[in-house]
Design a protein around this motif. Structure first.
Motif, PDB file in Angstrom:
ATOM      1  N   VAL A 144       0.846  -1.197   0.000  1.00  0.00           N
ATOM      2  CA  VAL A 144       0.000   0.000   0.000  1.00  0.00           C
ATOM      3  C   VAL A 144       0.884   1.250   0.000  1.00  0.00           C
ATOM      4  CG1 VAL A 144      -1.712   1.316   1.312  1.00  0.00           C
ATOM      5  CG2 VAL A 144      -1.957  -1.160   1.085  1.00  0.00           C
ATOM      6  N   ILE A 145       1.965   1.208   0.767  1.00  0.00           N
ATOM      7  CA  ILE A 145       2.902   2.342   0.790  1.00  0.00           C
ATOM      8  C   ILE A 145       3.451   2.596  -0.606  1.00  0.00           C
ATOM      9  CG2 ILE A 145       5.180   3.103   1.616  1.00  0.00           C
ATOM     10  CD1 ILE A 145       4.483   1.726   4.305  1.00  0.00           C
ATOM     11  N   GLN A 146       3.806   1.533  -1.290  1.00  0.00           N
ATOM     12  CA  GLN A 146       4.347   1.666  -2.644  1.00  0.00           C
ATOM     13  C   GLN A 146       3.324   2.312  -3.591  1.00  0.00           C
ATOM     14  OE1 GLN A 146       7.392   1.162  -3.430  1.00  0.00           O
ATOM     15  NE2 GLN A 146       7.236   1.458  -5.633  1.00  0.00           N
ATOM     16  N   SER A 147       2.074   1.884  -3.515  1.00  0.00           N
ATOM     17  CA  SER A 147       1.048   2.461  -4.405  1.00  0.00           C
ATOM     18  C   SER A 147       0.750   3.910  -4.022  1.00  0.00           C
ATOM     19  CB  SER A 147      -0.224   1.615  -4.402  1.00  0.00           C
ATOM     20  OG  SER A 147      -0.873   1.693  -3.168  1.00  0.00           O
ATOM     21  N   ARG A 148       0.764   4.213  -2.734  1.00  0.00           N
ATOM     22  CA  ARG A 148       0.532   5.593  -2.292  1.00  0.00           C
ATOM     23  C   ARG A 148       1.690   6.495  -2.711  1.00  0.00           C
ATOM     24  NH1 ARG A 148      -3.750   6.443   1.272  1.00  0.00           N
ATOM     25  NH2 ARG A 148      -2.707   8.178   2.326  1.00  0.00           N
ATOM     26  N   ARG A 149       2.914   5.980  -2.612  1.00  0.00           N
ATOM     27  CA  ARG A 149       4.079   6.755  -3.047  1.00  0.00           C
ATOM     28  C   ARG A 149       3.971   7.070  -4.545  1.00  0.00           C
ATOM     29  NH1 ARG A 149       8.057   3.885  -1.292  1.00  0.00           N
ATOM     30  NH2 ARG A 149       8.641   5.250   0.419  1.00  0.00           N
ATOM     31  N   LYS A 150       3.570   6.069  -5.327  1.00  0.00           N
ATOM     32  CA  LYS A 150       3.441   6.262  -6.769  1.00  0.00           C
ATOM     33  C   LYS A 150       2.373   7.315  -7.080  1.00  0.00           C
ATOM     34  CE  LYS A 150       2.673   3.826 -11.080  1.00  0.00           C
ATOM     35  NZ  LYS A 150       2.358   2.574 -11.730  1.00  0.00           N
ATOM     36  N   LEU A 151       1.229   7.250  -6.395  1.00  0.00           N
ATOM     37  CA  LEU A 151       0.168   8.229  -6.598  1.00  0.00           C
ATOM     38  C   LEU A 151       0.626   9.628  -6.179  1.00  0.00           C
ATOM     39  CD1 LEU A 151      -2.685   8.821  -7.546  1.00  0.00           C
ATOM     40  CD2 LEU A 151      -3.531   8.096  -5.314  1.00  0.00           C
ATOM     41  N   PHE A 152       1.389   9.713  -5.070  1.00  0.00           N
ATOM     42  CA  PHE A 152       1.930  10.997  -4.625  1.00  0.00           C
ATOM     43  C   PHE A 152       2.853  11.577  -5.689  1.00  0.00           C
ATOM     44  CE2 PHE A 152       5.420  13.451  -2.884  1.00  0.00           C
ATOM     45  CZ  PHE A 152       4.756  14.428  -2.165  1.00  0.00           C
ATOM     46  N   GLU A 153       3.785  10.774  -6.177  1.00  0.00           N
ATOM     47  CA  GLU A 153       4.745  11.255  -7.183  1.00  0.00           C
ATOM     48  C   GLU A 153       4.042  11.689  -8.467  1.00  0.00           C
ATOM     49  OE1 GLU A 153       7.880  11.890  -6.657  1.00  0.00           O
ATOM     50  OE2 GLU A 153       7.944  11.017  -4.667  1.00  0.00           O
ATOM     51  N   THR A 154       3.051  10.923  -8.889  1.00  0.00           N
ATOM     52  CA  THR A 154       2.285  11.283 -10.084  1.00  0.00           C
ATOM     53  C   THR A 154       1.543  12.602  -9.865  1.00  0.00           C
ATOM     54  OG1 THR A 154       1.994   8.947 -10.609  1.00  0.00           O
ATOM     55  CG2 THR A 154       0.496  10.492 -11.686  1.00  0.00           C
ATOM     56  N   SER A 155       0.908  12.743  -8.703  1.00  0.00           N
ATOM     57  CA  SER A 155       0.157  13.966  -8.391  1.00  0.00           C
ATOM     58  C   SER A 155       1.088  15.170  -8.298  1.00  0.00           C
ATOM     59  CB  SER A 155      -0.614  13.802  -7.083  1.00  0.00           C
ATOM     60  OG  SER A 155      -1.559  12.771  -7.192  1.00  0.00           O
ATOM     61  N   LYS A 156       2.252  14.980  -7.699  1.00  0.00           N
ATOM     62  CA  LYS A 156       3.225  16.067  -7.585  1.00  0.00           C
ATOM     63  C   LYS A 156       3.666  16.526  -8.971  1.00  0.00           C
ATOM     64  CE  LYS A 156       7.821  17.077  -5.746  1.00  0.00           C
ATOM     65  NZ  LYS A 156       8.941  16.553  -4.940  1.00  0.00           N
ATOM     66  N   ALA A 157       3.988  15.575  -9.833  1.00  0.00           N
ATOM     67  CA  ALA A 157       4.420  15.923 -11.187  1.00  0.00           C
ATOM     68  C   ALA A 157       3.311  16.642 -11.949  1.00  0.00           C
ATOM     69  CB  ALA A 157       4.858  14.661 -11.935  1.00  0.00           C
ATOM     70  N   LYS A 158       2.075  16.153 -11.831  1.00  0.00           N
ATOM     71  CA  LYS A 158       0.944  16.777 -12.532  1.00  0.00           C
ATOM     72  C   LYS A 158       0.669  18.186 -11.994  1.00  0.00           C
ATOM     73  CE  LYS A 158      -0.956  13.526 -15.241  1.00  0.00           C
ATOM     74  NZ  LYS A 158      -1.524  13.697 -16.545  1.00  0.00           N
ATOM     75  N   ALA A 159       0.745  18.351 -10.660  1.00  0.00           N
ATOM     76  CA  ALA A 159       0.521  19.675 -10.065  1.00  0.00           C
ATOM     77  C   ALA A 159       1.571  20.653 -10.573  1.00  0.00           C
ATOM     78  CB  ALA A 159       0.565  19.599  -8.540  1.00  0.00           C
ATOM     79  N   ASN A 160       2.825  20.264 -10.524  1.00  0.00           N
ATOM     80  CA  ASN A 160       3.895  21.155 -10.956  1.00  0.00           C
ATOM     81  C   ASN A 160       3.837  21.435 -12.455  1.00  0.00           C
ATOM     82  OD1 ASN A 160       4.748  21.397  -8.333  1.00  0.00           O
ATOM     83  ND2 ASN A 160       6.341  19.855  -8.516  1.00  0.00           N
ATOM     84  N   ASP A 161       3.487  20.426 -13.247  1.00  0.00           N
ATOM     85  CA  ASP A 161       3.312  20.643 -14.692  1.00  0.00           C
ATOM     86  C   ASP A 161       2.160  21.615 -14.957  1.00  0.00           C
ATOM     87  OD1 ASP A 161       5.380  18.905 -15.208  1.00  0.00           O
ATOM     88  OD2 ASP A 161       4.093  17.226 -15.805  1.00  0.00           O
TER      89      ASP A 161
END
Length: 190
Positions: A144-161
């Motif tokens: 679950v940590i791994q999937s949450r980390r992936k979602l966080f990283e994706t969201s961070k990249a999308k927010a910054n983009d």
């Protein structure tokens, strides 16, 4: 005399009866805000119940209606942002923000491209990142940590983009938008 009394009564009651209107929007410091009676506040929980029901019905009939997608996404965001639900792990906020994200992305894919839509998309992704900032290793299994980390990283990249896209579009609040970029890292180290 009766007409004056009627006007007075209507002027007192009318603001309380206008619950079926969409919220007023204003961009303040690079953030899209709903404005209630001239104040920047979280809308009361039941104020937009009728409009939410109407938007949901409209989206069932016409799932690609960009206006309904935008306003429904905005209302999901408004009730699940940190001003409304400050605790990062409040039950349901992450799920509702994911629904808001999917709706705003669908509106954009249907060619709803305006400043409000772009700002709302950036805000939703940044808010998703905030929802992960309270994660601790004892709360979740490694998978679950791994999937949450992936979602966080994706969201961070999308927010910054999204913020970069807004900055490139020439909005005058470049400095403010630059400051809104997500700089945090996922709190649970690998």
């Amino acid at each position: 005399m009766k007409s004056n009394l009627l006007i007075i009564v209507l002027s007192i009651l009318l603001p309380h009866l206008s619950y079926a209107q969409l919220p007023s929007l204003r961009i303040i410091d690079g953030t899209l805000r709903t404005v209630e009676s001239g104040m920047l506040v979280v809308p009361p929980k039941d104020k937009y119940k009728k409009i939410i029901d109407s938007l949901d019905q409209n989206l069932k009939k016409s799932p690609n209606d960009t206006t309904s997608l935008f306003y429904r996404s905005l209302l999901y965001y408004s009730y699940n942002q940190k001003m409304a639900e400050p605790a990062q792990t409040t039950k349901g906020t992450l799920e509702n923000l994911l629904i808001a994200k999917n709706m705003i992305e669908r509106a954009i894919s249907e060619k709803m491209i305006n400043v409000n839509t772009k700002i709302l998309r950036a805000q939703i992704y940044a808010e998703l990142c905030y929802r992960f900032s309270g994660d601790e290793s004892w709360m979740f299994t490694p998978a679950v940590i791994q999937s949450r980390r992936k979602l966080f990283e994706t969201s961070k990249a999308k927010a910054n983009d999204s913020y970069d896209e807004l900055i490139k579009s020439g909005i005058s609040e470049t400095y403010v938008l630059e400051k809104k970029k997500v700089k945090d890292e996922y709190p649970i180290k690998p």
